[in-house]
Design an enzyme around this catalytic site. Structure first.
Site, PDB file in Angstrom:
ATOM      1  N   ALA A 205      46.220  54.971  26.277  1.00  0.00           N
ATOM      2  CA  ALA A 205      45.117  54.184  25.762  1.00  0.00           C
ATOM      3  C   ALA A 205      44.038  55.172  25.569  1.00  0.00           C
ATOM      4  O   ALA A 205      43.772  56.147  26.065  1.00  0.00           O
ATOM      5  CB  ALA A 205      44.813  52.982  26.724  1.00  0.00           C
TER       6      ALA A 205
ATOM      7  N   LEU B 282      42.284  53.049  32.472  1.00  0.00           N
ATOM      8  CA  LEU B 282      42.737  53.021  31.085  1.00  0.00           C
ATOM      9  C   LEU B 282      44.183  53.766  31.374  1.00  0.00           C
ATOM     10  O   LEU B 282      44.181  54.932  31.820  1.00  0.00           O
ATOM     11  CB  LEU B 282      42.092  53.592  30.039  1.00  0.00           C
ATOM     12  CG  LEU B 282      41.063  52.703  29.222  1.00  0.00           C
ATOM     13  CD1 LEU B 282      40.344  53.589  28.394  1.00  0.00           C
ATOM     14  CD2 LEU B 282      41.670  51.405  28.813  1.00  0.00           C
ATOM     15  N   ASP B 283      45.353  53.270  30.681  1.00  0.00           N
ATOM     16  CA  ASP B 283      46.597  53.873  30.947  1.00  0.00           C
ATOM     17  C   ASP B 283      46.424  55.163  30.306  1.00  0.00           C
ATOM     18  O   ASP B 283      45.616  55.539  29.165  1.00  0.00           O
ATOM     19  CB  ASP B 283      47.640  53.154  30.036  1.00  0.00           C
ATOM     20  CG  ASP B 283      47.983  51.978  30.931  1.00  0.00           C
ATOM     21  OD1 ASP B 283      47.788  51.928  32.340  1.00  0.00           O
ATOM     22  OD2 ASP B 283      48.400  50.876  30.340  1.00  0.00           O
ATOM     23  N   PRO B 284      47.217  56.438  30.225  1.00  0.00           N
ATOM     24  CA  PRO B 284      47.141  57.509  29.801  1.00  0.00           C
ATOM     25  C   PRO B 284      47.306  57.384  28.082  1.00  0.00           C
ATOM     26  O   PRO B 284      46.700  58.069  27.321  1.00  0.00           O
ATOM     27  CB  PRO B 284      48.438  58.302  30.279  1.00  0.00           C
ATOM     28  CG  PRO B 284      48.462  57.817  31.413  1.00  0.00           C
ATOM     29  CD  PRO B 284      48.201  56.242  31.629  1.00  0.00           C
TER      30      PRO B 284
END
EC number: 5.4.99.25
Length: 298
Positions: free
Chosen positions: A45, A41-43
């Protein structure tokens, strides 16, 4: 070794942390280095991040390939360098003329089996280097389109902000789908550009947000969400083995096929998962031996 044994922890990842940061916290909480995650997961998100502890790291690759669900906010009328709110605005195009009907029609064309060019700031390797590292160095990144499936792309709400429109959407999709790329493609289809301003993962396979715990709660009360056996039996069909079959499976040997589709959990007489198997022709293939014959009983 972790006192809790092998298993799965479902985390509600907070914004601002990388998936690797979460793995690091879990290593400290469970006092083991054998920790991994199933799908970055992106930071920016939040939401479901499935963590494997000890031998459960062996099944993370199968979880990474599972379908996923997201809730997102997409801003129409702006293109950014990262296809999300953390990048620089590259272009602004008035979007206030767009109707709900036009937006939904464009979304409809992005449902089903499609080909998607991944986000240029994805973790895909290009010439041995991560695409996002090249993109952040200002280098051009050319990625090939990949087949994905969007089972649900639903418009929940729309808010007009001067020349822009923010839309709230929910998405059910195959593994390998990039929500940032979906926002980009929707904006392009509407001729105004688009990017993600908020992203929350609500499901990974059979693991959903209502099962997830915060890292602070986990630190106060360390516990698995599911043991390795429980996780396998939730994710896969079950095959019960005889003692001789269990011994063979524990040693990585093939068994007669039984006609079960996909990967399944092969269990001994005590209900313990010995291995994950797949039928190939008349025999099985070992996908992962979870209780090898060399392991101490338990």
């Amino acid at each position: 070794m972790s006192a809790t044994g092998p298993g799965i922890v479902v985390i509600d990842k907070p914004a601002g942390m990388t998936s690797h940061d979460v793995v690091g916290r879990c290593r400290r909480i469970f006092a083991t280095r054998r920790v991994g995650h199933a799908g970055t997961l992106d930071p920016m998100a939040t939401g479901v991040l499935v963590i494997g502890i000890e031998r459960a790291t062996k099944i993370l690759g199968l979880l990474t390939a599972a379908p996923k669900s997201y809730a997102a906010t997409i801003r129409l009328g702006q293109t950014t360098s990262t296809e999300d709110a953390e990048g620089q605005v590259l272009q602004s195009v008035p979007a206030k003329h767009l109707t709900i009907e036009a937006i939904d029609a464009a979304m409809e064309r992005l449902r089903g089996e499609i080909r998607q060019v991944p986000s240029s700031v994805s973790a895909i390797k290009v010439g041995g280097r991560r695409a996002y590292r090249l993109a952040r160095q200002g280098r051009s990144v050319q990625l090939e389109a990949r087949p994905i499936r969007i089972d649900r792309f639903e418009l929940l709400a729309a808010r007009r902000r001067d020349q822009l429109i923010d839309i709230d959407v929910e998405i059910d999709c195959s593994s390998g789908t990039y929500i940032r790329a979906l926002a980009r493609d929707l904006g392009d289809a509407l001729g105004v550009g688009g990017h993600v301003t908020a992203l929350r993962r609500t499901r990974v396979g059979r693991f959903e947000l209502d099962q997830a715990r915060s890292l602070d709660d986990l630190a106060e009360r360390p516990a698995l969400s599911l043991s390795l056996d429980e996780a396998c039996l939730l994710m896969f069909a079950r095959r019960d083995l005889t003692a001789a079959e269990a011994s063979a499976a524990a040693n990585g040997r093939s068994l007669p096929a039984v006609g079960i589709d996909g990967v399944y959990a092969a269990c001994d007489a005590d209900g313990r998962v010995i291995a994950l198997l797949r039928d190939e022709g008349s025999r099985t293939r070992s996908v992962a031996v979870l209780r090898p014959a060399t392991m101490h009983p338990g």
